[in-house]
Design an enzyme around this catalytic site. Structure first.
Site, short mmCIF file in Angstrom:
data_model
loop_
_atom_site.label_atom_id
_atom_site.label_comp_id
_atom_site.label_asym_id
_atom_site.label_seq_id
_atom_site.Cartn_x
_atom_site.Cartn_y
_atom_site.Cartn_z
N HIS A 451 13.59 66.87 15.82
CA HIS A 451 12.25 67.23 15.36
C HIS A 451 12.24 68.56 14.68
O HIS A 451 11.46 68.80 13.77
CB HIS A 451 11.29 67.26 16.54
CG HIS A 451 11.20 65.95 17.15
ND1 HIS A 451 10.74 64.87 16.45
CD2 HIS A 451 11.60 65.50 18.33
CE1 HIS A 451 10.85 63.82 17.20
NE2 HIS A 451 11.37 64.16 18.34
N ARG A 558 1.55 53.50 5.08
CA ARG A 558 1.91 53.22 6.47
C ARG A 558 0.67 53.43 7.31
O ARG A 558 0.39 54.53 7.77
CB ARG A 558 3.02 54.16 6.94
CG ARG A 558 4.30 54.04 6.13
CD ARG A 558 5.43 54.81 6.80
NE ARG A 558 6.68 54.54 6.11
CZ ARG A 558 7.19 55.34 5.17
NH1 ARG A 558 6.56 56.45 4.84
NH2 ARG A 558 8.33 55.03 4.58
N ARG A 594 -0.11 48.38 3.96
CA ARG A 594 0.71 47.55 4.86
C ARG A 594 -0.04 47.43 6.17
O ARG A 594 -0.43 48.43 6.75
CB ARG A 594 2.07 48.18 5.10
CG ARG A 594 2.92 47.32 6.03
CD ARG A 594 4.31 47.86 6.19
NE ARG A 594 4.31 49.10 6.95
CZ ARG A 594 5.39 49.88 7.10
NH1 ARG A 594 6.53 49.54 6.52
NH2 ARG A 594 5.32 50.97 7.80
N GLU A 690 12.30 42.57 4.81
CA GLU A 690 13.11 43.41 5.68
C GLU A 690 14.10 42.57 6.46
O GLU A 690 15.05 43.06 7.04
CB GLU A 690 12.22 44.15 6.69
CG GLU A 690 11.27 45.11 6.04
CD GLU A 690 10.09 45.41 6.95
OE1 GLU A 690 10.04 46.49 7.50
OE2 GLU A 690 9.22 44.52 7.12
N ASN A 713 15.38 50.14 4.34
CA ASN A 713 15.86 50.73 5.59
C ASN A 713 16.08 49.65 6.65
O ASN A 713 17.16 49.53 7.23
CB ASN A 713 14.88 51.78 6.13
CG ASN A 713 14.60 52.87 5.12
OD1 ASN A 713 15.21 52.89 4.05
ND2 ASN A 713 13.69 53.76 5.43
N ASP A 714 15.04 48.86 6.90
CA ASP A 714 15.19 47.82 7.90
C ASP A 714 16.10 46.70 7.40
O ASP A 714 16.90 46.16 8.16
CB ASP A 714 13.83 47.25 8.32
CG ASP A 714 13.22 48.08 9.45
OD1 ASP A 714 14.02 48.62 10.26
OD2 ASP A 714 12.00 48.20 9.52
N ARG A 724 19.69 52.05 12.98
CA ARG A 724 19.56 53.31 12.27
C ARG A 724 19.69 54.53 13.17
O ARG A 724 20.30 55.52 12.82
CB ARG A 724 18.18 53.37 11.61
CG ARG A 724 18.23 53.19 10.13
CD ARG A 724 16.88 53.50 9.56
NE ARG A 724 15.90 52.46 9.92
CZ ARG A 724 14.60 52.60 9.78
NH1 ARG A 724 14.10 53.71 9.32
NH2 ARG A 724 13.78 51.63 10.11
N CYS A 760 10.68 49.84 -1.51
CA CYS A 760 9.94 50.96 -0.93
C CYS A 760 10.75 51.69 0.15
O CYS A 760 10.24 52.56 0.81
CB CYS A 760 8.60 50.52 -0.37
SG CYS A 760 8.73 49.41 1.03
#
Ligand SMILES: Nc1ncnc2c1ncn2[C@@H]1O[C@H](COP(=O)(O)OP(=O)(O)O)[C@@H](O)[C@H]1O
Ligand SMILES: [Mg+2]
Lengths: 824, 213
Positions: A451, A558, A594, A690, A713-714, A724, A760
């Protein structure tokens, strides 16, 4: 103190439930108000009675409302509409089962928890019960069955029998902070004294109710821990702990995330990693001596000093909760859980007992606190496990945070200006850095996914992590240069290096300037093919940044940001408001909304999900939305309402079958019907690609969508079967893997002449990959707002949009490294 | 025009019809619920009638609001907050007006429907009050927009509500207690939809008279 309200059809039921809960309170005063039955014998619920109960239970700290079924829920919601807005702010409707929820809530409230904490604990009681009732899976981790009977027969004169059992720790990283926190949380629920001993190391016994003490067991994977419970609920407590151990202490994702990464960071010796891009050059400054100085004060009377400690802890608790919400938003619930451990530490009974004793012995609050913390820190530092030893740092940081609150000392004192060299920073420290004085950060430890790194990126402070302990010996004032893009650190660099870095810096700035100059022109290849470049948004400020950078649409909103970190879903009205603000901030460009994309790794309190062994392959995305369709339906209603005002695309996440799409479209049609104004003119519908199966079935999906949006990514993690968040396999998950590229091509082929293909995921922002994506047939790229202008510029560099040879070479390459070489 | 007097007579006529059909409503609820819809609603509407009896000089808004609040606190079942929301939203929509013309009344009833949806989150086909109320609102809006007087429009709405009520018989319940029965809820008429049909038919009887004059 948080108050409780019990809403039931039956007054007798409510009163009996309150008595049950009161048994757990041992005289602590928790305000519990009942609104149940129309009178003592007539079943029914009454919203006005609930209003009165809420008002009676609220002493200013807020209330949690527990309800039985049907009209109890409707009436309670109605009551919330009727109370004062500030009372409503503090009130939480809790979906926990009435009886066990009330018992848990009462204990949590008595312990000083806030309404949202109380509600979260109460909801957890259902999972606890489910976990308990479910038959233990084969091959379970209990090696010895309960030996309660032995305990009894061994000493029949003993009034409070001891029940013991041995559990084998199955968590891969042992009983580290998060599983330990769960154990402590659950152990506090019983009227029983639970003690733990590590049979493999001989450590203990320690009370299971103290996080700091449990951690000192050093219980690693495979260790056998003896659990001994005494007291009126000994047997229940023991059963409960065994069930919990069986569920690996509810650790969602045994293979990944914070624990291994952080320990890896501490182990690193000079393998620096880039964490936040940019170049910084300046004198080294340190903050190792930045611990709060504890003043010599004359203590007030002990109640006064104790109140000071409680007030400081309350302040720090709020601060941690604030960061926790931000962390959950950025990194998911699993990432945020580490802050629960921090929260638990400041409420640790052992620690607080120690502080209280020191105050009673005549110490002032700051001194008592810092000494008590030092002894916990020493215990952590003394254990053999490296990960747990590193937790001493957390204890220290949280201890300092409270000490600052107690003394009013400034957050971080840094002598001079320049590049900060530190061991590690906690997020709160990064958040507090004065960027006019700190131009860059080098951390000896840390990880690029922590973080602290996320925060450094969002604050645009160039940062390198895991540089190894040697950097800590750099004398203050020495010139240090760092390149947060490549991860290089130079101590006392030569003139030549400085020139080189300066040039790189200039070049990067020039490139950005060029891109910015063309931000507002369309992105067209040299042979005249236009590619839409949009932005991925997760907040209204994102939308403003996107507009500033020339985004032509929002290619991905998102919407989770509306749902996370709260205890009730956003209302349709609230959503409409936010979607409208997004469209406004974006100058009326198209919004691709989405629908809510969540799963078992980041569950929402109001959409509870049973724990799953593998949430990434479980109920998530559209699967979950269709199974719990109220949330979806409300969201679609909001989306449709906004679609009458501004161009909107609906995008369904994680679709794997055509049936799912058909169901989702049906829900959308119902929402349109409900609006009663016909189909909004600009409304488009698409899916995220995905799941590899969806990519390969693009032909079957194509007639039913206006666009596909490839979430690389997915898609990558599912294609190469490498998670990931797991650092040991993360390097497999390169979206330029030819396997992934084949899938993107399959989608583009099926879509050709029928619908648009967008990308995306992170790959869309990789300028090197832009020519390849365009050659494959992708005609929309949606990227982080700050990358929009740069990606547009990359499109303009493309000579030939339909470069068949490039496609052929990439698709036949052996691996991502070769693909990168081809892309140059 | 629908003035306070007209509203008052509608509400008491509705209460009377609920009392007359109390056993029917309870019997329907016995088949797919907990056998109390008639008793619940009757308790609420008779309490409301006495609450309204006190003051003669109430505005339409106050009448509707009193009706709503009384139902909220005295019905006890799910229909309490649902009917309560219906009347409270109607009161809000009526505003300070002394009387409502046909479009204003239709708008108020639609606001009431929105209230039911906001509270219960039911949708078409869930086998609830919504399935009678929503077609009634549609029919009313339609008829009013086509220039019909309120009386005629409400009789068309009554027909739509009755049809909606009947259409609940084959539905599988997805909201309220009946949803706990799953497949076993199929083949029974929804009690809430039945009481809504009474609400609309009493409106047609009570509010038709003066509009045509
Ligand atoms: N969520 C809901 N939305 C709309 N109507 C509902 C809902 N839940 C229940 N109803 C209606 O309420 C009626 C039942 O009312 P009643 O028997 O008074 O309440 P309860 O179900 O609490 O006993 C049902 O027949 C149905 O029409
Ligand atoms: Mg009933």
């Amino acid at each position: 103190m948080t108050g409780l309200v019990v809403v039931s059809h039956s007054r007798a039921l409510a009163e009996a439930a309150v008595s049950l809960a009161a048994e757990m309170l041992h005289g602590s005063e928790v305000r519990i108000a009942v609104a149940a039955g129309l009178d003592a014998t007539t079943f029914g619920t009454d919203a006005t009675a609930i209003v009165k109960a809420i008002e009676a239970a609220d002493d200013g700290a807020g209330v949690v409302v527990l309800m039985d079924l049907g009209s109890a829920v409707l009436s309670a919601e109605m009551a919330l509409d009727m109370v004062d807005p500030d009372v409503r702010e503090r009130a939480v409707l809790c979906a926990a089962p009435l009886v066990e929820g009330l018992v848990v809530a009462a204990v949590a409230a008595a312990g000083g928890a806030t309404p949202s904490e109380v509600a979260a604990e109460a909801v957890g009681s259902l999972a606890a019960k489910q976990g308990h009732v479910a038959a233990p899976p084969p091959g379970l981790s209990i090696v010895a069955e309960l030996s309660a009977a032995n305990g009894l027969s061994a000493d029949t004169s003993n009034q409070t029998p001891t029940c013991t059992a041995i559990v084998k720790i199955a968590n891969r990283h042992g009983l580290h902070a998060r599983p330990a926190a769960r154990l402590v949380q659950e152990s506090r629920l019983f009227d029983a004294r639970i003690e733990l001993r590590n049979l493999d190391t001989g450590a203990g016994p320690v009370p299971a109710t103290s996080l700091s003490r449990v951690a000192t067991l050093g219980a690693l994977c495979g260790h056998r821990v003896e659990v001994a419970a005494t007291g009126s609920q000994a047997q229940e407590a023991l059963n409960h702990v065994l069930a919990l151990a069986n569920r690996r202490f509810d650790e969602q994702d045994p293979t990944s995330a914070a624990a291994p990464q952080r320990s890896a960071g501490h182990r690193a010796h000079g393998t620096p990693m880039p964490a936040s891009p940019g170049i910084a050059i300046g004198p080294a400054v340190s903050m190792r001596a930045a611990d709060v100085e504890i003043p010599d004060e004359v203590p007030g009377d002990s109640p006064t000093e104790w109140r000071r400690v409680r007030a400081a802890i309350a302040e720090v608790r709020r601060e941690i909760q604030r960061i926790r919400v931000a962390a959950a938003r950025e990194g998911g619930e699993g990432e945020a859980a580490i802050f629960d451990a921090h929260l638990m530490l400041i409420d640790d009974t052992d620690l607080l007992d120690d502080v209280r004793a020191r105050i009673a012995a005549g110490q002032a609050a700051p001194r008592a606190w810092i000494d008590a913390i030092a002894s916990v820190e020493a215990e952590f530092a003394g254990v053999s496990d490296e990960y747990l030893r590193a937790r001493a740092l957390d204890v220290h940081a949280v201890g300092q945070q409270v000490a600052r609150a107690l003394t009013g000392a400034p957050a971080i004192r840094i002598e001079g200006e320049g590049v900060l060299i530190v061991d590690d920073l906690v997020p709160a420290q990064v958040a507090d850095l004065d960027t006019s004085r700190v131009t860059g950060i080098v951390m000896a430890a840390g990880s690029p996914t922590s973080h602290s790194a996320i925060l450094a990126r969002s604050r645009a402070i160039p940062t390198v992590v895991a540089a190894g302990p040697a950097v800590l010996d750099v004398p203050p004032g020495t010139t240090v240069a760092l390149d947060g893009t490549t991860g290089r650190v130079f101590v006392d660099p030569s003139e030549e290096t400085l020139r080189e870095l300066d040039a790189a810096d200039q070049q990067a700035r020039a490139k950005t300037a060029l891109a910015r100059a063309g931000a507002f022109s369309p992105a067209v290849t040299r042979d005249g093919v236009e590619v839409l470049v949009g932005a991925n948004l997760g907040s209204v400020p994102d939308a403003r940044a996107a507009a500033d950078n020339g985004a032509e649409l929002a290619g991905l909103v998102r919407t989770e940001f509306l749902y996370l970190g709260r205890h009730q879903p956003p209302t349709t009205e609230e959503q409409i408001e936010v979607y409208r603000s997004l469209a406004d901030a974006l100058g009326g460009e198209r919004l691709t909304l989405r629908t809510l994309d969540i799963g078992g790794d980041k569950p929402l309190p109001y959409a509870p999900q049973p724990p799953e062994a593998n949430p990434f392959l479980g109920m998530r995305g559209i699967r979950l939305a269709l199974a719990q369709r109220d949330l979806l339906d409300d969201q679609l209603r909001a989306i449709v309402a906004v679609a009458y005002e501004t161009p909107v695309s609906v995008m369904f996440p994680m679709v794997s079958t055509v049936d799912e799409l058909a169901d989702a479209r049906h829900r959308l049609d119902l929402a349109i019907q409900l609006a009663g104004r016909g189909r909004p003119a600009g409304l488009q519908v698409g899916i995220m690609v995905e799941v590899p199966a969806a990519a390969l079935k693009a032909d079957a999906f194509a007639p039913h969508v206006d666009f596909f949006s490839v979430g690389t990514n997915d898609l990558t993690q599912y294609t190469v079967a490498a998670e990931r968040g797991n650092p040991s396999v993360a390097s497999l998950g390169d979206p330029l893997d030819p396997g992934v590229l084949h899938l993107i091509r399959a989608v583009c082929r099926a879509a050709e002449g029928r619908c648009l293909v967008a990308v995306c995921g992170e790959l869309a922002a990789d300028e090197a990959a832009t020519p390849l994506l365009v050659a494959l047939g992708v005609r929309e790229l949606s990227v982080a707002p700050s990358s929009v202008a740069v990606v547009k510029q990359a499109v303009r560099q493309i000579d030939r949009a339909a470069d068949a040879e490039l496609v052929h070479r990439a698709l036949t390459a052996a691996g991502p490294r070769d693909v990168r070489a081809i892309l140059g | 025009m629908v003035d306070a007097e007209a509203i008052r007579s509608w509400l008491s006529l509705f209460a009377a019809e609920v009392a007359r059909n109390r056993d029917l409503l309870t019997r329907l609820d016995a088949a797919i619920g907990d056998a109390d819809h008639g008793a619940n609603l009757d308790r609420g509407t008779s309490a409301a009638v006495s609450a309204l009896a006190g003051d003669a000089a109430l505005s339409p808004r106050t009448l509707l609001k009193t009706m709503g609040m009384t139902l909220v606190s005295s019905v006890g079942g799910a229909s309490g907050p649902l009917y309560g929301s219906l009347f409270l939203r109607m009161a809000g929509s009526a505003g300070g007006a002394d009387s409502l013309d046909a479009p204003a009344f239709a708008a108020a009833l639609r606001a009431g429907l929105d209230g039911v949806v906001a509270r219960g989150r039911a949708q078409a086909g869930d086998k609830t009050m919504y399935d009678a109320l929503s077609p009634a609102c549609d029919a009313l809006d339609h008829a009013v927009a086509a220039g019909n007087d309120l009386g005629h429009a409400l009789s068309l709405a009554t027909a739509a509500a009755d049809a909606g009520r009947n259409a609940t018989i084959p539905m599988l319940a997805r909201k309220g207690r009946a949803s706990y029965l799953g497949e076993r809820s199929v083949g029974h008429q929804d009690p809430g939809a039945t009481s809504v049909a009474l609400l609309i038919s009493t409106a047609a009887r009570a509010l038709s008279g003066d509009v045509s004059q």
